[in-house]
Design a protein around this motif. Structure first.
Motif, PDB file in Angstrom:
ATOM      1  N   ALA A 236      -5.042   2.539  -4.846  1.00 31.75           N
ATOM      2  CA  ALA A 236      -5.564   1.435  -5.681  1.00 31.75           C
ATOM      3  C   ALA A 236      -4.509   0.373  -5.800  1.00 31.75           C
TER       4      ALA A 236
ATOM      5  N   SER B 179       0.745  -1.137  -0.156  1.00 23.24           N
ATOM      6  CA  SER B 179       0.038  -0.074   0.070  1.00 23.24           C
ATOM      7  C   SER B 179       0.946   1.243   0.056  1.00 23.24           C
TER       8      SER B 179
ATOM      9  N   ARG C 230      -8.602  -2.449  -8.086  1.00 18.65           N
ATOM     10  CA  ARG C 230      -9.387  -2.385  -6.901  1.00 18.65           C
ATOM     11  C   ARG C 230      -9.251  -1.047  -6.346  1.00 18.65           C
ATOM     12  N   LEU C 231     -10.530  -0.245  -6.466  1.00 11.54           N
ATOM     13  CA  LEU C 231     -10.449   1.130  -5.802  1.00 11.54           C
ATOM     14  C   LEU C 231     -10.223   1.065  -4.261  1.00 11.54           C
ATOM     15  N   PRO C 232     -10.044   2.120  -3.695  1.00  6.70           N
ATOM     16  CA  PRO C 232      -9.440   2.333  -2.437  1.00  6.70           C
ATOM     17  C   PRO C 232     -10.775   1.808  -1.653  1.00  6.70           C
ATOM     18  N   ASP C 233     -12.038   1.971  -2.059  1.00  5.58           N
ATOM     19  CA  ASP C 233     -13.227   1.340  -1.243  1.00  5.58           C
ATOM     20  C   ASP C 233     -13.544   0.052  -1.416  1.00  5.58           C
ATOM     21  N   GLY C 234     -12.667  -0.786  -2.076  1.00  2.91           N
ATOM     22  CA  GLY C 234     -12.816  -2.059  -2.421  1.00  2.91           C
ATOM     23  C   GLY C 234     -13.693  -2.717  -3.462  1.00  2.91           C
ATOM     24  N   GLN C 235     -14.163  -1.835  -4.178  1.00  2.00           N
ATOM     25  CA  GLN C 235     -14.928  -2.132  -5.531  1.00  2.00           C
ATOM     26  C   GLN C 235     -13.807  -2.420  -6.689  1.00  2.00           C
ATOM     27  N   TRP C 236     -14.041  -3.469  -7.443  1.00  2.00           N
ATOM     28  CA  TRP C 236     -13.021  -3.748  -8.598  1.00  2.00           C
ATOM     29  C   TRP C 236     -13.806  -3.119  -9.828  1.00  2.00           C
TER      30      TRP C 236
END
Length: 384
Positions: free
Chosen positions: A302, A245, A316-322
């Motif tokens: 990301a 990260s 993978r976005l910082p909010d966990g969405q792909w």
């Protein structure tokens, strides 16, 4: 029964006609803009890294192809031995000296490029004192650091695969390395760069191991290997892709033979007082991301991953969405990922799955292999 047989043998009243499938029949649709940076017509590459000044380095593990040098730099459209031809040859008297079989190269934003030598050509047992890390100063192309993996972290089955650096911890920094064993436990190896001391962490836990239910399917075919008894089983490779990260606090990793992404706090990995049981309990399963070989992280939080089953690169976005950034049938086995200083994501497409061992002894790879890139408008995750 005789009546039924008689009916089935009767000619059709109207013959069914057909034509070859038209080229304009709806088909799988590619999206995303791929660019080819270099085409390889000789040995198969696996790794790539782009330095902070834009220099590009690649590596060629000695898996069976004719590999005159295991690390190269792309200069003026050609790949030349790096840092020189001599260091790219094994020293039979001292395995810790010459390069035996390099699996990964990583530029560290400190003016160096690191070379990860598995010392295990053809996935054989690593040669004693041969698995190592070499740092090359990009200003003068000379080796400035040599770290040999100690026996305490090396198993007969160990295959060191990928690495990430953090210069915010330790006197000279910390390096995290995956053990992607094909026949033993996977693990994360944590090494202090100043002293060369290393710990083998998460060895054999589910997060670093082959998913027993995983059957990879690439280009519509299951990816299997033949055992000593001739029976074919799914390819099983342990912890492989790795990413750090932007703040250095979280390590992301995945077995090659899995579709799941895992993470763990780096502070716990480095702390020898944290037991293996405590460490395993702290690992987070972040869900499915697709099956990946390489991974990378950017400065905005990301994470990027190849998806070799779907000829794709995902984010993978910082909010966990792909989200899927690119899907293209020419993206045949996306391997190592590297973010350049130009806002592009670089990666190798090497057709690894078409090697003879996976295709009944037939080498179905078609040259050239490619170094590709995709514009992502992001900077690499900082290392300091």
């Amino acid at each position: 029964m005789l009546a039924i047989a008689s009916t089935l043998s009767m000619p059709l009243a109207h013959a069914i006609s057909a034509i070859p499938l038209p080229l304009n029949t709806p088909a799988d649709r590619a999206f995303g803009t791929l660019e080819q940076v270099h085409a390889f017509y000789d040995a198969m590459p696996t790794g790539v890294t782009v330095s902070e000044t834009g220099r590009i380095f690649v590596n060629f593990p000695r898996w069976g192809d004719d590999v005159p040098f295991t690390v190269g730099e792309i200069r003026d459209g050609k790949v030349v031995a790096y840092p020189n031809t001599a260091i790219n040859q094994e020293n039979p008297r001292d395995p810790s000296d010459g390069l035996i079989s390099v699996q990964s190269v990583v530029a560290d934003e400190q003016g160096r490029v690191w070379l990860l030598d598995t010392a295990a050509p053809g996935f054989a047992e690593p040669k004693a004192r041969g698995a190592k890390l070499l740092a090359v100063d990009l200003a003068n192309n000379r080796i400035v650091k040599r770290l040999v993996f100690p026996d305490s972290v090396m198993l007969p089955s160990t295959y060191v695969n990928d690495m990430r650096f953090d210069f915010r911890t330790g006197a000279e920094g910390t390096v995290y390395v995956t053990d992607s064993s094909l026949r033993g436990p996977g693990a994360i190896i944590v090494m202090d760069i100043a002293t060369g001391r290393a710990q083998r962490r998460l060895s054999g836990v589910p997060a670093t191991s082959v998913d027993p239910d995983f059957v990879p399917v690439v280009e519509g075919l299951p990816l299997t290997v033949a055992g000593a008894d001739g029976k074919r089983t799914p390819l099983g490779v342990a912890s492989d892709g790795i990413a750090l990260s932007a703040d250095g606090k979280t390590l992301y990793f995945t077995p090659l033979s899995s579709r799941h992404l895992y993470s763990v706090a780096t502070a716990l990995l480095r702390d020898a007082s944290v037991s293996e049981q405590q460490l395993a309990a702290a690992v987070q399963d972040l869900g499915e991301k697709g099956a990946s070989d390489g991974m990378e992280a950017d400065a905005a939080g990301a994470v990027y991953a190849g998806d070799y089953e779907h000829n794709a690169i995902r984010k993978r976005l910082p909010d966990g969405q792909w989200q899927t950034l690119v899907h293209d049938p020419r993206l045949l086995w996306p391997d190592t990922l590297s973010i350049g200083p130009d806002g592009y994501l670089y990666f190798i497409a090497n057709q690894l799955h078409r090697q003879p061992g996976f295709r009944g002894g037939q080498d179905q790879r078609q040259k050239p292999y490619s170094l590709m890139r995709l514009k992502i408008d992001a900077a690499p995750a900082p290392t300091r």
